[in-house]
Design a protein around this motif. Structure first.
Motif, PDB file in Angstrom:
ATOM      1  N   GLY A   5       0.827  -1.275  -0.019  1.00 19.25           N
ATOM      2  CA  GLY A   5       0.061  -0.029   0.089  1.00 19.25           C
ATOM      3  C   GLY A   5       0.913   1.153   0.108  1.00 19.25           C
ATOM      4  N   PHE A   6       0.479   2.245  -0.625  1.00 20.71           N
ATOM      5  CA  PHE A   6       0.963   3.648  -0.758  1.00 20.71           C
ATOM      6  C   PHE A   6      -0.002   4.770  -0.377  1.00 20.71           C
ATOM      7  CE2 PHE A   6       3.184   0.915  -3.770  1.00 20.71           C
ATOM      8  CZ  PHE A   6       4.500   1.346  -3.654  1.00 20.71           C
ATOM      9  N   ASN A   7       0.379   5.356   0.825  1.00 15.70           N
ATOM     10  CA  ASN A   7      -0.535   6.406   1.007  1.00 15.70           C
ATOM     11  C   ASN A   7       0.146   7.638   0.878  1.00 15.70           C
ATOM     12  OD1 ASN A   7      -2.061   8.252   2.803  1.00 15.70           O
ATOM     13  ND2 ASN A   7      -0.717   7.933   4.522  1.00 15.70           N
ATOM     14  N   PHE A   8      -0.756   8.542  -0.125  1.00 16.85           N
ATOM     15  CA  PHE A   8      -0.386   9.763  -0.773  1.00 16.85           C
ATOM     16  C   PHE A   8      -1.046  10.945   0.010  1.00 16.85           C
ATOM     17  CE2 PHE A   8      -0.156   6.526  -4.103  1.00 16.85           C
ATOM     18  CZ  PHE A   8       1.212   6.387  -4.385  1.00 16.85           C
ATOM     19  N   SER A   9      -1.527  10.669   1.507  1.00 15.96           N
ATOM     20  CA  SER A   9      -1.775  11.856   2.154  1.00 15.96           C
ATOM     21  C   SER A   9      -0.538  12.355   2.908  1.00 15.96           C
ATOM     22  CB  SER A   9      -2.949  11.458   3.258  1.00 15.96           C
ATOM     23  OG  SER A   9      -3.480  12.502   4.043  1.00 15.96           O
ATOM     24  N   PRO A  10      -0.727  13.611   3.293  1.00 14.59           N
ATOM     25  CA  PRO A  10       0.624  14.108   4.046  1.00 14.59           C
ATOM     26  C   PRO A  10       0.335  13.577   5.537  1.00 14.59           C
ATOM     27  CG  PRO A  10      -1.069  15.882   3.500  1.00 14.59           C
ATOM     28  CD  PRO A  10      -1.238  14.634   2.924  1.00 14.59           C
ATOM     29  N   ARG A  11      -1.004  13.425   5.767  1.00 11.85           N
ATOM     30  CA  ARG A  11      -1.543  12.874   7.165  1.00 11.85           C
ATOM     31  C   ARG A  11      -1.141  11.506   7.394  1.00 11.85           C
ATOM     32  NH1 ARG A  11      -6.368  14.866  10.017  1.00 11.85           N
ATOM     33  NH2 ARG A  11      -7.421  13.352   8.597  1.00 11.85           N
ATOM     34  N   LYS A  12      -0.329  10.941   8.361  1.00  8.93           N
ATOM     35  CA  LYS A  12       0.081   9.656   8.455  1.00  8.93           C
ATOM     36  C   LYS A  12      -1.100   8.692   9.258  1.00  8.93           C
ATOM     37  CE  LYS A  12       4.833   8.319   9.138  1.00  8.93           C
ATOM     38  NZ  LYS A  12       5.940   8.869   9.924  1.00  8.93           N
ATOM     39  N   ASN A  13      -1.785   9.467   9.852  1.00 11.42           N
ATOM     40  CA  ASN A  13      -2.939   8.634  10.509  1.00 11.42           C
ATOM     41  C   ASN A  13      -4.099   9.192  10.149  1.00 11.42           C
ATOM     42  OD1 ASN A  13      -1.175   6.767  12.033  1.00 11.42           O
ATOM     43  ND2 ASN A  13      -0.357   8.710  13.123  1.00 11.42           N
ATOM     44  N   GLY A  14      -4.496   9.567   8.958  1.00  8.73           N
ATOM     45  CA  GLY A  14      -5.817  10.391   8.697  1.00  8.73           C
ATOM     46  C   GLY A  14      -6.802   8.934   7.871  1.00  8.73           C
ATOM     47  N   ASN A  15      -7.564   9.549   7.306  1.00 10.93           N
ATOM     48  CA  ASN A  15      -8.532   8.713   6.571  1.00 10.93           C
ATOM     49  C   ASN A  15      -7.879   7.777   5.571  1.00 10.93           C
ATOM     50  OD1 ASN A  15     -11.140  10.205   7.878  1.00 10.93           O
ATOM     51  ND2 ASN A  15     -10.413  11.759   6.582  1.00 10.93           N
ATOM     52  N   THR A  16      -7.072   8.108   4.777  1.00 12.77           N
ATOM     53  CA  THR A  16      -6.696   7.469   3.743  1.00 12.77           C
ATOM     54  C   THR A  16      -5.883   6.266   4.214  1.00 12.77           C
ATOM     55  OG1 THR A  16      -6.621   9.766   2.453  1.00 12.77           O
ATOM     56  CG2 THR A  16      -5.637   7.695   1.303  1.00 12.77           C
ATOM     57  N   SER A  17      -4.837   6.446   5.295  1.00  9.73           N
ATOM     58  CA  SER A  17      -4.292   5.705   5.940  1.00  9.73           C
ATOM     59  C   SER A  17      -4.990   4.615   6.486  1.00  9.73           C
ATOM     60  CB  SER A  17      -2.968   6.294   6.711  1.00  9.73           C
ATOM     61  OG  SER A  17      -3.018   5.810   7.844  1.00  9.73           O
ATOM     62  N   THR A 159     -16.510   8.527   0.916  1.00 11.33           N
ATOM     63  CA  THR A 159     -17.014  10.183   0.787  1.00 11.33           C
ATOM     64  C   THR A 159     -17.395  10.431   2.272  1.00 11.33           C
ATOM     65  OG1 THR A 159     -19.356   9.257   0.675  1.00 11.33           O
ATOM     66  CG2 THR A 159     -18.192   9.679  -1.352  1.00 11.33           C
ATOM     67  N   GLY A 160     -17.719  12.012   2.475  1.00 11.53           N
ATOM     68  CA  GLY A 160     -18.105  12.299   3.718  1.00 11.53           C
ATOM     69  C   GLY A 160     -17.140  12.234   5.062  1.00 11.53           C
ATOM     70  N   THR A 161     -15.686  12.187   4.524  1.00 12.79           N
ATOM     71  CA  THR A 161     -15.127  12.421   5.677  1.00 12.79           C
ATOM     72  C   THR A 161     -15.078  13.590   6.708  1.00 12.79           C
ATOM     73  OG1 THR A 161     -13.042  13.127   4.223  1.00 12.79           O
ATOM     74  CG2 THR A 161     -13.370  10.758   4.630  1.00 12.79           C
ATOM     75  N   ARG A 162     -15.623  14.584   5.988  1.00 14.16           N
ATOM     76  CA  ARG A 162     -15.739  15.974   6.731  1.00 14.16           C
ATOM     77  C   ARG A 162     -16.741  15.631   7.962  1.00 14.16           C
ATOM     78  NH1 ARG A 162     -18.577  19.894   3.047  1.00 14.16           N
ATOM     79  NH2 ARG A 162     -16.873  19.686   1.808  1.00 14.16           N
ATOM     80  N   SER A 163     -17.761  15.055   7.804  1.00 12.87           N
ATOM     81  CA  SER A 163     -18.853  14.963   8.910  1.00 12.87           C
ATOM     82  C   SER A 163     -18.370  13.833   9.764  1.00 12.87           C
ATOM     83  CB  SER A 163     -20.106  14.722   8.442  1.00 12.87           C
ATOM     84  OG  SER A 163     -20.126  13.816   7.274  1.00 12.87           O
ATOM     85  N   GLY A 164     -17.476  13.018   9.340  1.00  9.07           N
ATOM     86  CA  GLY A 164     -17.124  11.831  10.501  1.00  9.07           C
ATOM     87  C   GLY A 164     -15.725  11.074   9.656  1.00  9.07           C
ATOM     88  N   PRO A 165     -14.754  11.126  10.496  1.00  9.48           N
ATOM     89  CA  PRO A 165     -13.580  10.324  10.267  1.00  9.48           C
ATOM     90  C   PRO A 165     -13.679   8.963   9.811  1.00  9.48           C
ATOM     91  CG  PRO A 165     -13.266  11.000  12.504  1.00  9.48           C
ATOM     92  CD  PRO A 165     -14.667  11.543  11.948  1.00  9.48           C
ATOM     93  N   ALA A 166     -12.954   8.515   8.711  1.00 14.45           N
ATOM     94  CA  ALA A 166     -13.109   7.186   8.527  1.00 14.45           C
ATOM     95  C   ALA A 166     -13.120   6.238   9.550  1.00 14.45           C
ATOM     96  CB  ALA A 166     -12.158   6.592   7.433  1.00 14.45           C
ATOM     97  N   HIS A 167     -12.279   6.166  10.347  1.00 12.15           N
ATOM     98  CA  HIS A 167     -12.055   5.171  11.682  1.00 12.15           C
ATOM     99  C   HIS A 167     -13.162   5.143  12.624  1.00 12.15           C
ATOM    100  CE1 HIS A 167     -10.666   8.624  13.769  1.00 12.15           C
ATOM    101  NE2 HIS A 167     -11.041   8.239  14.809  1.00 12.15           N
ATOM    102  N   GLU A 168     -14.186   6.176  12.516  1.00 14.76           N
ATOM    103  CA  GLU A 168     -15.263   6.110  13.234  1.00 14.76           C
ATOM    104  C   GLU A 168     -16.540   5.310  12.705  1.00 14.76           C
ATOM    105  OE1 GLU A 168     -16.567  10.021  14.330  1.00 14.76           O
ATOM    106  OE2 GLU A 168     -14.597  10.144  15.592  1.00 14.76           O
ATOM    107  N   ARG A 169     -16.404   4.780  11.316  1.00  9.04           N
ATOM    108  CA  ARG A 169     -17.470   4.100  10.498  1.00  9.04           C
ATOM    109  C   ARG A 169     -17.246   2.866  10.592  1.00  9.04           C
ATOM    110  NH1 ARG A 169     -17.457   8.440   5.524  1.00  9.04           N
ATOM    111  NH2 ARG A 169     -18.248   6.410   4.681  1.00  9.04           N
TER     112      ARG A 169
END
Ligand SMILES: Cc1cc2nc3c(=O)[nH]c(=O)nc-3n(C[C@H](O)[C@H](O)[C@H](O)COP(=O)(O)O)c2cc1C
Length: 189
Positions: A5-17, A159-169
């Motif tokens: 896997g390759f994460n292209f977000s600058p955020r190491k622990n964000g939604n994409t990662s 979609t919709g990571t503005r209203s709730g981060p991925a890890h909460e779903r």
């Protein structure tokens, strides 16, 4: 079987990662060896347009950490590329990586196109906006572009990571692990 896997977000622990890690978790549960890279940590220049790759071997002459990633891609049986959506497109990190693929992954319409084993690629975009149709033409275009480079692409848009981060779903946990699991079982069939 190796899935990278390759994460292209600058955020190491964000939604994409988080999404990439869930997919890799699903693959690992099926016995795959997995590895992930955080592109933002690497010292990788944008393509310098030297066209060195067009003179002789299909090899990029820019000697930086992208050389490690070429080897990683070559050695993997399946890949996961994940980018946040920035201004309706891939992140700058993902674009640098994609342009650097020009050296070794010529598109099918190029005279230098080299037939190689087709690798499965899960292309992940995460976006803050809840509307799945908003950037659909761009995602479809990008999927097609990677297909022209010779990858068998499956698109996953979160979609919709503005209203709730991925890890909460909770739904995403199961769904993304299933994507990773399928990646391994389909590869074996
Ligand atoms: C510079 C920037 C531009 C963005 N542009 C968009 C956009 O055009 N559309 C959208 O839906 N979300 C946009 N977002 C939100 C991110 O795509 C979204 O929060 C994503 O899930 C972030 O992923 P990450 O946590 O892995 O970094 C933008 C965020 C940033 C920082």
């Amino acid at each position: 079987m190796k899935v990278t896997g390759f994460n292209f977000s600058p955020r190491k622990n964000g939604n994409t990662s988080w999404i990439i890690n869930k997919i890799l978790e699903g693959s690992k549960e099926q016995g795959a060896e997995t590895r992930s890279w955080h592109f933002n940590d690497l010292d990788i220049k944008p393509c310098q347009s030297c066209y060195g790759c067009r003179q002789g071997e299909l090899r990029c002459l820019v000697n930086d950490e992208m050389q490690k990633l070429y080897d990683e891609i070559e050695q993997a049986d399946a890949l996961v590329f994940g980018s946040p959506t920035y201004m309706g497109q891939m992140s700058a990190q993902a674009k640098i990586f994609t342009d650097r693929l020009f050296a070794e992954y010529h598109p099918r319409f190029s005279p230098q196109y080299k037939e190689r084993a087709v690798k499965k690629l899960v292309l992940v975009f995460t976006q803050g906006n809840p509307d799945p149709g908003l950037f659909q033409p761009y995602y479809a275009y990008t999927k097609n572009m990677y297909q022209l480079l010779g990858f068998a692409v499956e698109l996953q848009v979160i979609t919709g990571t503005r209203s709730g981060p991925a890890h909460e779903r909770v739904d995403l946990d199961t769904a993304m692990k299933a994507v990773g699991s399928l990646l391994v079982s389909e590869q074996c069939s």
